[in-house]
Design an enzyme around this catalytic site. Structure first.
Site, short mmCIF file in Angstrom:
data_model
loop_
_atom_site.label_atom_id
_atom_site.label_comp_id
_atom_site.label_asym_id
_atom_site.label_seq_id
_atom_site.Cartn_x
_atom_site.Cartn_y
_atom_site.Cartn_z
N THR A 160 -59.51 1.33 62.02
CA THR A 160 -58.38 1.27 63.14
C THR A 160 -58.93 1.76 64.58
O THR A 160 -59.65 2.98 64.42
CB THR A 160 -57.44 2.02 62.12
OG1 THR A 160 -56.27 2.31 63.48
CG2 THR A 160 -57.46 3.76 62.12
N SER A 165 -53.66 11.22 62.63
CA SER A 165 -53.19 11.77 61.35
C SER A 165 -53.93 11.98 59.83
O SER A 165 -55.29 11.36 59.98
CB SER A 165 -51.75 10.44 61.19
OG SER A 165 -52.29 9.25 60.55
N TYR A 190 -53.79 10.17 57.31
CA TYR A 190 -54.62 8.13 57.40
C TYR A 190 -55.51 7.71 58.44
O TYR A 190 -56.66 7.19 57.91
CB TYR A 190 -53.27 7.52 57.88
CG TYR A 190 -53.73 6.20 57.91
CD1 TYR A 190 -54.64 5.35 56.99
CD2 TYR A 190 -53.24 5.54 58.94
CE1 TYR A 190 -54.84 3.82 57.47
CE2 TYR A 190 -54.07 4.75 59.31
CZ TYR A 190 -54.76 3.49 58.85
OH TYR A 190 -55.20 2.15 58.61
N HIS A 191 -55.47 8.49 59.53
CA HIS A 191 -56.37 7.77 60.60
C HIS A 191 -57.83 8.74 60.46
O HIS A 191 -58.87 7.91 60.38
CB HIS A 191 -55.76 8.01 62.18
CG HIS A 191 -54.67 7.63 62.42
ND1 HIS A 191 -53.35 7.13 62.19
CD2 HIS A 191 -54.60 5.71 62.98
CE1 HIS A 191 -52.60 6.17 62.19
NE2 HIS A 191 -53.37 5.68 63.13
N LYS A 217 -60.05 6.83 57.93
CA LYS A 217 -60.68 5.68 58.08
C LYS A 217 -61.45 6.00 58.71
O LYS A 217 -62.41 5.93 59.65
CB LYS A 217 -59.78 4.79 59.31
CG LYS A 217 -58.37 4.12 58.71
CD LYS A 217 -59.06 3.14 58.21
CE LYS A 217 -57.87 2.52 57.26
NZ LYS A 217 -57.99 1.23 56.59
N ARG A 259 -40.74 -2.84 63.10
CA ARG A 259 -39.29 -2.11 62.67
C ARG A 259 -38.73 -2.44 63.79
O ARG A 259 -36.79 -1.87 63.76
CB ARG A 259 -40.16 -0.18 62.47
CG ARG A 259 -40.17 -0.19 61.40
CD ARG A 259 -41.43 1.52 62.07
NE ARG A 259 -40.45 2.39 62.98
CZ ARG A 259 -38.94 3.00 61.95
NH1 ARG A 259 -39.02 2.40 60.72
NH2 ARG A 259 -38.83 3.49 62.55
N1 USQ Z 1 -43.62 4.54 67.19
C1 USQ Z 1 -42.29 4.79 67.59
N2 USQ Z 1 -40.94 4.04 67.12
C2 USQ Z 1 -41.11 3.93 65.79
C3 USQ Z 1 -42.38 3.74 64.99
C4 USQ Z 1 -43.25 3.82 65.71
O1 USQ Z 1 -41.82 4.89 68.88
O2 USQ Z 1 -39.70 3.38 64.89
C5 USQ Z 1 -44.66 4.73 68.00
C6 USQ Z 1 -45.58 5.97 66.91
O3 USQ Z 1 -45.47 7.07 67.45
C7 USQ Z 1 -46.62 5.10 67.66
C8 USQ Z 1 -46.57 4.07 67.91
O4 USQ Z 1 -45.11 3.36 68.22
O5 USQ Z 1 -46.73 6.32 69.01
C9 USQ Z 1 -47.51 3.25 66.92
O6 USQ Z 1 -46.93 3.22 65.68
P1 USQ Z 1 -46.77 2.47 64.56
O7 USQ Z 1 -46.03 2.66 62.81
O8 USQ Z 1 -46.40 0.72 65.26
O9 USQ Z 1 -48.21 2.62 64.54
P2 USQ Z 1 -49.83 3.39 63.83
O10 USQ Z 1 -48.68 4.22 62.51
O11 USQ Z 1 -50.44 3.75 64.78
O12 USQ Z 1 -50.12 2.87 62.13
C10 USQ Z 1 -50.27 1.01 62.38
C11 USQ Z 1 -51.00 0.78 60.78
C12 USQ Z 1 -51.83 1.33 60.49
C13 USQ Z 1 -52.84 0.77 61.43
C14 USQ Z 1 -52.93 1.14 63.37
C15 USQ Z 1 -53.33 0.70 63.86
O13 USQ Z 1 -49.89 1.61 59.64
O14 USQ Z 1 -52.26 0.43 59.12
O15 USQ Z 1 -54.30 1.69 60.93
O16 USQ Z 1 -51.25 0.76 63.10
S1 USQ Z 1 -52.93 1.72 65.94
O17 USQ Z 1 -52.39 2.11 65.72
O18 USQ Z 1 -54.21 0.98 66.60
O19 USQ Z 1 -53.80 3.24 64.68
#
Ligand code: USQ
Length: 419
Positions: free
Chosen positions: A147, A182, A184-185, A188, A243
């Site tokens: 990731t 996190s 989770y991260h 990875k 979402r």
């Molecule tokens: N975020 C908001 N509002 C929301 C949901 C999320 O502002 O309602 C923000 C989060 O705080 C974060 C960003 O959007 O700053 C990304 O959150 P996300 O839930 O879209 O993604 P993340 O938790 O980082 O995880 C997702 C996948 C994961 C993958 C990762 C790629 O669930 O499996 O590894 O994206 S990355 O984000 O590049 O690490």
């Protein structure tokens, strides 16, 4: 390079299923492994997929009917080494795409048990695969889903895996620092270290895909509702853009957390499948540990929210954008410039534009609106990063409506074994 035999771990998941369809359409042979734990974990937080998902046996039957192809399948858990080794012995794959990991940052932050479950499960599965590869098929190519979040948000450009460092007058090529956000991260990050080390000591070939946030619900191969992939929209399993669109369809506020200036790299589901196929068709060399940063463009969550609100008006929806306090502990304003050249050098080209994919998601979610309505109580965030235990908040949130609409789709969420 058609004709590759690909084993996909986590074939029942959001990416695993469309990857199987994509590879079949390109003439590859596909075998999958899954233990259906994602379906179970999504139920655990009171949610379900917006798209109705058939049992795996029905998925296989649909592939047979619609595409005239076969998908091999082994139901089982990567936590059991005998099972992993057995599947590799029976199948002898050319490539293993490892997607069978707990993939949600919020899930890993619920409490100590979810943190441990995430890290022990993810690392055990990866180590079992590495050892089984070494024993059974050391020439196979491992494509491991990592990731972009492994790197965090440093105040310098992010290299593609490795960079040249000069320190106290000496130079070396070193892994770019990891600063995950996190449990989770971090799982990875630890996986990446294990895959890199195994490649070195056992001369395995491995590609670690640093994937950005995926969005979308369709790929060209999803030509029939029976072939739909899952689409999560709840606070734990839904990714940000998916979402936001679900929130707009439900008439809930769109929720960029905090200041909303946090930036991430994004890639459409279809283009993510393209890049995984390119990695498979252009394997790493023997003993090579290769890192690919996989995303198309970086956006702030405010930009995503604005785009969602704008496209929503085309569907007569008028969502408002609200900024709830950020449940995560993360930088909300930061520099973000990751390099992502290697996939392009291998022939990757972006095919999907953001707003076109958004329209596609809107159309599907409006079609499955009743499934969203039935789970609207799980959309807003309750899991707090700074809290050691968010389980009580998760359980205490608003209950489902008294008479939830019945499932309008052809699918079910049960965990059947394959036919
Ligand atoms: N975020 C908001 N509002 C929301 C949901 C999320 O502002 O309602 C923000 C989060 O705080 C974060 C960003 O959007 O700053 C990304 O959150 P996300 O839930 O879209 O993604 P993340 O938790 O980082 O995880 C997702 C996948 C994961 C993958 C990762 C790629 O669930 O499996 O590894 O994206 S990355 O984000 O590049 O690490």
């Amino acid at each position: 390079m058609p004709g590759t035999k690909v084993l996909i771990t986590g074939i029942d998941g959001y990416s695993g299923w469309p990857l199987a369809l994509h590879l079949l359409s390109r003439g590859h042979e596909v075998v999958g492994i899954d233990n259906f734990v994602t379906r179970k974990r999504v139920r655990e937080v009171g949610s379900w997929s917006a798209t109705p998902i058939p049992s795996f046996a029905r998925r296989q039957a649909a592939v047979r009917t619609v595409l005239g192809k076969e998908i091999g399948f082994h139901r089982g858990d990567l936590g059991r080494y005998d099972f992993v080794r057995h599947v590799l012995e029976v199948e002898r794959p050319d490539t293993i795409v490892h997607l069978a990991e707990q993939r949600s940052a919020p899930y890993s932050m619920i409490d100590v048990h979810h943190a441990v479950d995430t890290q022990v499960g993810n690392l055990t599965g990866t180590l079992h695969l590495l050892y089984a590869m070494r024993e059974v098929c050391p020439g196979a190519h491992l494509v491991k889903m990592g990731t972009m979040g492994e790197y965090g948000t440093p105040n310098v450009d992010i290299a593609e895996g490795f960079f040249e460092v000069e320190y106290r007058g000496r130079r070396d090529r070193m892994p770019f620092p990891r600063q995950a956000g996190s449990w989770y991260h971090w799982s990875k990050v630890f996986d990446s270290g294990d895959v890199m080390f195994a490649s070195k000591i056992w001369h395995l070939r491995a590609t670690d895909v640093m994937q950005g946030v995926i969005y979308g619900v369709r790929t060209p191969e999803i030509s029939d509702d029976r072939l739909l992939t899952r689409f999560d929209f709840d606070e734990t399993w839904g990714t940000s853009l998916n979402r936001f669109i679900a929130q707009a369809v439900l008439g809930l506020p769109i929720t960029p957390y905090g200041k909303g200036e946090q930036r991430r790299g994004f890639i459409a589901l279809e283009d993510s499948m393209q890049s995984l196929r390119i990695a498979i068709e252009n394997p790493a060399a023997t003993g090579e540990y290769r890192v690919l940063n996989q995303f198309d463009a970086a956006y702030s969550v405010n930009e995503l929210a604005e785009m969602t609100a704008r496209v929503a008006t085309e569907f007569n929806l008028r969502p408002v954008v609200e900024h709830p306090p950020n449940p995560r502990t993360e930088a909300e304003q930061h520099y973000y410039n990751p390099i992502h050249d290697r996939l392009v050098a291998l022939g990757y080209r972006r095919t999907r534009e953001f707003e076109d994919v958004m329209r596609e998601i809107f159309r599907d979610l409006i079609r499955f609106r009743r499934r969203l309505e039935a789970r609207r109580h799980v959309v807003l965030p309750t899991v707090q990063w700074a809290s050691a235990d968010s389980r009580a908040a998760l359980v205490a949130r608003a209950p489902p409506p008294r008479n939830p609409p019945t499932d309008p789709g052809p699918g079910d969420e049960s965990e059947h074994t394959a036919a």
